[in-house]
Scaffold this motif. Structure first.
Motif, PDB file in Angstrom:
ATOM      1  N   GLU A  85       0.958  -1.272   0.044  1.00  0.00           N
ATOM      2  CA  GLU A  85      -0.155   0.225  -0.013  1.00  0.00           C
ATOM      3  C   GLU A  85       0.864   1.236  -0.119  1.00  0.00           C
ATOM      4  O   GLU A  85       0.615   2.202  -0.643  1.00  0.00           O
ATOM      5  CB  GLU A  85      -0.920  -0.031   1.376  1.00  0.00           C
ATOM      6  CG  GLU A  85      -1.952  -0.899   1.128  1.00  0.00           C
ATOM      7  CD  GLU A  85      -2.609  -1.098   2.617  1.00  0.00           C
ATOM      8  OE1 GLU A  85      -3.713  -1.995   2.547  1.00  0.00           O
ATOM      9  OE2 GLU A  85      -2.281  -0.621   3.713  1.00  0.00           O
TER      10      GLU A  85
ATOM     11  N   ALA B 260       1.168   4.751  -1.940  1.00  0.00           N
ATOM     12  CA  ALA B 260       0.638   6.026  -1.292  1.00  0.00           C
ATOM     13  C   ALA B 260       1.398   6.237   0.116  1.00  0.00           C
ATOM     14  O   ALA B 260       0.751   5.899   1.209  1.00  0.00           O
ATOM     15  CB  ALA B 260      -0.797   5.741  -0.666  1.00  0.00           C
TER      16      ALA B 260
ATOM     17  N   TRP C 112       2.232   8.599   1.613  1.00  0.00           N
ATOM     18  CA  TRP C 112       1.885   9.957   2.634  1.00  0.00           C
ATOM     19  C   TRP C 112       0.709   9.341   3.180  1.00  0.00           C
ATOM     20  O   TRP C 112       0.352  10.214   4.210  1.00  0.00           O
ATOM     21  CB  TRP C 112       1.582  11.160   1.732  1.00  0.00           C
ATOM     22  CG  TRP C 112       2.865  11.644   1.080  1.00  0.00           C
ATOM     23  CD1 TRP C 112       3.341  11.553  -0.274  1.00  0.00           C
ATOM     24  CD2 TRP C 112       4.069  12.113   1.287  1.00  0.00           C
ATOM     25  NE1 TRP C 112       4.374  11.970  -0.684  1.00  0.00           N
ATOM     26  CE2 TRP C 112       4.879  12.294   0.412  1.00  0.00           C
ATOM     27  CE3 TRP C 112       4.602  12.465   3.001  1.00  0.00           C
ATOM     28  CZ2 TRP C 112       6.274  12.920   0.667  1.00  0.00           C
ATOM     29  CZ3 TRP C 112       5.827  13.010   2.879  1.00  0.00           C
ATOM     30  CH2 TRP C 112       6.538  13.125   1.855  1.00  0.00           C
ATOM     31  N   ASP C 113       0.220   8.010   3.115  1.00  0.00           N
ATOM     32  CA  ASP C 113      -0.728   7.662   4.041  1.00  0.00           C
ATOM     33  C   ASP C 113      -0.274   6.894   5.223  1.00  0.00           C
ATOM     34  O   ASP C 113       0.012   5.923   5.713  1.00  0.00           O
ATOM     35  CB  ASP C 113      -1.578   6.647   3.385  1.00  0.00           C
ATOM     36  CG  ASP C 113      -2.876   5.951   4.110  1.00  0.00           C
ATOM     37  OD1 ASP C 113      -3.157   6.542   5.111  1.00  0.00           O
ATOM     38  OD2 ASP C 113      -2.982   4.819   3.962  1.00  0.00           O
ATOM     39  N   SER C 114       0.453   8.043   5.725  1.00  0.00           N
ATOM     40  CA  SER C 114       1.332   7.508   7.215  1.00  0.00           C
ATOM     41  C   SER C 114       1.621   8.790   7.941  1.00  0.00           C
ATOM     42  O   SER C 114       1.123   9.970   7.392  1.00  0.00           O
ATOM     43  CB  SER C 114       2.813   7.177   6.717  1.00  0.00           C
ATOM     44  OG  SER C 114       3.611   8.048   5.926  1.00  0.00           O
ATOM     45  N   TRP C 115       2.355   8.869   8.913  1.00  0.00           N
ATOM     46  CA  TRP C 115       2.434  10.139   9.927  1.00  0.00           C
ATOM     47  C   TRP C 115       3.961  10.568   9.947  1.00  0.00           C
ATOM     48  O   TRP C 115       4.694   9.470  10.214  1.00  0.00           O
ATOM     49  CB  TRP C 115       1.555  10.039  11.034  1.00  0.00           C
ATOM     50  CG  TRP C 115       2.120   8.746  11.821  1.00  0.00           C
ATOM     51  CD1 TRP C 115       2.912   9.097  12.909  1.00  0.00           C
ATOM     52  CD2 TRP C 115       1.473   7.618  12.142  1.00  0.00           C
ATOM     53  NE1 TRP C 115       3.360   7.766  13.507  1.00  0.00           N
ATOM     54  CE2 TRP C 115       2.242   6.987  13.066  1.00  0.00           C
ATOM     55  CE3 TRP C 115       0.611   6.986  11.231  1.00  0.00           C
ATOM     56  CZ2 TRP C 115       1.872   5.702  13.393  1.00  0.00           C
ATOM     57  CZ3 TRP C 115       0.102   5.645  11.752  1.00  0.00           C
ATOM     58  CH2 TRP C 115       0.873   5.104  12.803  1.00  0.00           C
TER      59      TRP C 115
ATOM     60  N   ALA D  92       4.160   4.058  10.091  1.00  0.00           N
ATOM     61  CA  ALA D  92       2.974   3.641   9.405  1.00  0.00           C
ATOM     62  C   ALA D  92       2.683   2.382  10.272  1.00  0.00           C
ATOM     63  O   ALA D  92       3.606   1.423  10.424  1.00  0.00           O
ATOM     64  CB  ALA D  92       2.991   3.075   7.836  1.00  0.00           C
TER      65      ALA D  92
END
Length: 85
Positions: free
Chosen positions: A35, A39, A41-44, A57
């Motif tokens: 994943e 994507a 930037w789908d993490s912090w 993540a």
């Protein structure tokens, strides 16, 4: 853009532990990395405002992976894997 995943020590050793001891954690890790390459930037972010490329993540219910996002090289460099389960 799709990023190329890469693991460096100590993540290589931590991955080997997942691979040999915990099928659930290993599968969850692979799914999450798949994943993140599409994507990331789908993490912090884990560092200060000026260093947004260092990210964490969650994977599965008990896992955390830390990585450096290198936009120039289109690479996701995983440097830490933790499974608390």
């Amino acid at each position: 853009m799709t990023y190329q995943p890469r693991m460096i020590d100590p993540a290589v050793r931590q991955y080997h532990d997942l691979l040999t001891t915990n099928d659930v954690a290993h599968d969850a890790f692979l799914i999450r990395v798949a994943e993140l390459v599409d994507a990331p930037w789908d993490s912090w972010p884990t560092r200060s405002e000026g260093q947004l490329e260092y990210r964490d993540a969650q994977f599965g219910s008990d896992g955390l992976l830390s990585f450096l996002l290198d936009d120039a090289a289109e690479m996701l460099v995983i440097f830490n894997i933790v499974w608390a389960g």
